[in-house]
Design an enzyme around this catalytic site. Structure first.
Site, PDB file in Angstrom:
ATOM      1  N   GLY A  11     -22.527  26.055  27.606  1.00 19.37           N
ATOM      2  CA  GLY A  11     -22.696  27.106  28.404  1.00 19.37           C
ATOM      3  C   GLY A  11     -23.710  27.178  29.381  1.00 19.37           C
ATOM      4  O   GLY A  11     -23.765  28.140  30.137  1.00 19.37           O
ATOM      5  N   THR A  12     -24.468  26.381  29.458  1.00 22.05           N
ATOM      6  CA  THR A  12     -25.692  26.696  30.167  1.00 22.05           C
ATOM      7  C   THR A  12     -25.397  25.453  31.517  1.00 22.05           C
ATOM      8  O   THR A  12     -26.360  25.185  32.171  1.00 22.05           O
ATOM      9  CB  THR A  12     -26.996  25.948  29.593  1.00 22.05           C
ATOM     10  OG1 THR A  12     -26.884  24.746  29.104  1.00 22.05           O
ATOM     11  CG2 THR A  12     -27.298  27.084  28.429  1.00 22.05           C
ATOM     12  N   GLY A  13     -24.372  24.731  31.436  1.00 20.60           N
ATOM     13  CA  GLY A  13     -24.071  23.911  32.652  1.00 20.60           C
ATOM     14  C   GLY A  13     -23.588  24.358  33.794  1.00 20.60           C
ATOM     15  O   GLY A  13     -23.257  25.811  34.047  1.00 20.60           O
ATOM     16  N   GLY A  16     -20.049  25.711  33.012  1.00 19.11           N
ATOM     17  CA  GLY A  16     -20.259  26.305  31.689  1.00 19.11           C
ATOM     18  C   GLY A  16     -20.774  27.991  31.970  1.00 19.11           C
ATOM     19  O   GLY A  16     -20.291  28.845  31.408  1.00 19.11           O
ATOM     20  N   ARG A  35     -27.245  24.651  21.143  1.00 15.63           N
ATOM     21  CA  ARG A  35     -27.495  23.582  20.134  1.00 15.63           C
ATOM     22  C   ARG A  35     -28.968  23.316  19.657  1.00 15.63           C
ATOM     23  O   ARG A  35     -30.047  23.633  20.505  1.00 15.63           O
ATOM     24  CB  ARG A  35     -27.177  22.328  21.163  1.00 15.63           C
ATOM     25  CG  ARG A  35     -25.706  22.190  21.564  1.00 15.63           C
ATOM     26  CD  ARG A  35     -25.369  21.059  22.515  1.00 15.63           C
ATOM     27  NE  ARG A  35     -25.317  19.929  21.912  1.00 15.63           N
ATOM     28  CZ  ARG A  35     -25.020  18.858  22.723  1.00 15.63           C
ATOM     29  NH1 ARG A  35     -24.620  18.836  24.133  1.00 15.63           N
ATOM     30  NH2 ARG A  35     -25.248  17.551  22.395  1.00 15.63           N
ATOM     31  N   LYS A 138     -11.374  11.097  28.883  1.00 19.07           N
ATOM     32  CA  LYS A 138     -10.742  12.561  28.878  1.00 19.07           C
ATOM     33  C   LYS A 138      -9.208  12.278  28.511  1.00 19.07           C
ATOM     34  O   LYS A 138      -8.717  13.462  27.496  1.00 19.07           O
ATOM     35  CB  LYS A 138     -10.645  13.154  30.299  1.00 19.07           C
ATOM     36  CG  LYS A 138     -11.896  13.703  30.898  1.00 19.07           C
ATOM     37  CD  LYS A 138     -11.723  14.404  32.182  1.00 19.07           C
ATOM     38  CE  LYS A 138     -12.973  14.854  32.831  1.00 19.07           C
ATOM     39  NZ  LYS A 138     -12.833  15.454  34.357  1.00 19.07           N
ATOM     40  N   ARG A 142      -7.445  14.117  25.159  1.00 18.83           N
ATOM     41  CA  ARG A 142      -6.273  14.699  25.103  1.00 18.83           C
ATOM     42  C   ARG A 142      -5.367  14.180  23.895  1.00 18.83           C
ATOM     43  O   ARG A 142      -4.623  14.881  23.503  1.00 18.83           O
ATOM     44  CB  ARG A 142      -5.586  14.409  26.294  1.00 18.83           C
ATOM     45  CG  ARG A 142      -6.053  15.153  27.461  1.00 18.83           C
ATOM     46  CD  ARG A 142      -5.071  15.178  28.693  1.00 18.83           C
ATOM     47  NE  ARG A 142      -5.345  15.941  29.750  1.00 18.83           N
ATOM     48  CZ  ARG A 142      -4.662  16.259  30.891  1.00 18.83           C
ATOM     49  NH1 ARG A 142      -3.415  15.650  30.923  1.00 18.83           N
ATOM     50  NH2 ARG A 142      -5.037  16.892  32.054  1.00 18.83           N
TER      51      ARG A 142
END
Length: 321
Positions: A11-13, A16, A35, A138, A142
């Site tokens: 969330g801090t990116g 994000g 984290r 990725k 998936r």
């Protein structure tokens, strides 16, 4: 119907923090993974505390502690991961395997949105070796999601405006050029440029939408499907300038990727430089963002959510005047 509870991981990116903002704005109970490894990163800590002030709940957890991830996941309905997968920042895509394991054990998640937000990796099997690991990783994620039968939505957000629009997609700077611009190839391949806040808005729209269950959301708003030539022309019109244009052939561009080993080039290491250049090659020379039709596997965002007043390329460019 009550809004789903959303846990944002990463969330801090760059994306994000926008996902957190959009989740709160759309009325979702929003949780952000804090984290334990944050250590002395004061900027991240202060951002997390600002989320808390805005109404988000901070949930402590660590990728080195499986149970802490399970406990975090059990508190919500939806998990959105925005961990970086680009070489010039950090490459943590496969860490999501631990998140998949936690979601599988928790057994309560009705939708998982893994970290994608770029090109559709399922269409990049032919990609250049430079940076190919991002697409491969990725696809590993998936497969793990689908093997575990976890409900999912994938987001294909294409090109972030901050990296591709303001600088007219020039290398070496994020600011507009002054009088000379490089055009990749003939400059006529269609590209999709997105405002980053709009990416977050469309992403959150999908979480309670049954139409997006086990599908890919492709972001292709019509005003933002423009060629490199058109992007430059828009800036010329806004600034009342005419730029010198230098076209770079595919052959010369590929040669530049191989030669991108100078330590001073863009201030990044060789691997990151080559991965970034390879993306540009696929986007501008192959037209990989718009050279296919969306089938039953996906939906186009602006058609599915016409109520979203997205930022056009013209509006994005005006920020740089």
């Amino acid at each position: 119907m009550s809004k789903s509870k959303i846990l944002v991981v990463g969330g801090t990116g760059y994306i994000g923090k926008r996902i957190v903002k959009a989740s709160l704005a759309q009325g979702h109970p929003t949780y952000v993974l804090m984290r334990r490894e944050i250590g002395y990163d004061i900027d991240k800590l202060q951002m997390l505390l600002s989320f808390k002030e805005q109404g988000a709940r901070l949930v402590e957890g660590s990728f080195s502690d499986h149970q802490s991830l399970v406990d975090a996941v059990k508190q919500v309905d939806v998990v959105i991961c925005t961990m970086s997968g680009v070489q010039f920042r950090s490459h943590n895509i496969l860490l999501q395997l631990k998140l998949v394991d936690a979601i599988k054990e928790a057994g309560n998640i009705k939708r998982f949105l893994p970290s994608e937000f770029g090109m559709d990796p399922s269409r990049m099997g032919h990609s250049l070796e430079y940076g190919k690991e991002t697409f491969e990783d990725k696809m590993v994620i998936r497969k793990a999601i689908e093997d575990a039968k976890i409900p999912y939505t994938y987001i294909s957000a294409n090109c972030f405006g901050g990296y591709f629009v303001g600088n007219l997609s020039q290398l070496g700077s994020l600011m507009p050029p002054r009088d000379r611009v490089s055009i990749f190839g003939d400059g006529n391949q269609k590209v999709v440029f997105m405002d980053e806040d709009d990416v977050a808005t469309y992403t959150i729209k999908t979480v309670d939408d049954s139409r997006m269950l086990n599908k890919t959301l492709y972001l292709r708003p019509p005003k933002n499907n423009v060629t490199h030539n058109q992007l430059v022309e828009k800036w010329e019109k806004l600034t009342n300038q005419t730029f010198e244009k230098v076209h770079i052939s595919a052959q010369d561009f590929l040669a530049s990727i191989k030669g991108a080993h100078k330590p001073s080039f863009l201030g990044m290491d060789e691997k990151a430089i080559q991965a970034g250049l390879a993306r540009i090659y696929h986007i501008y020379y192959e037209g990989c963002l718009m050279n296919f039709k969306i089938g039953n596997e996906g939906e186009e965002a602006s058609k599915l959510y016409p109520e979203v007043q997205y930022t056009s390329v013209d509006e994005y460019l005006q920020r740089y005047l």
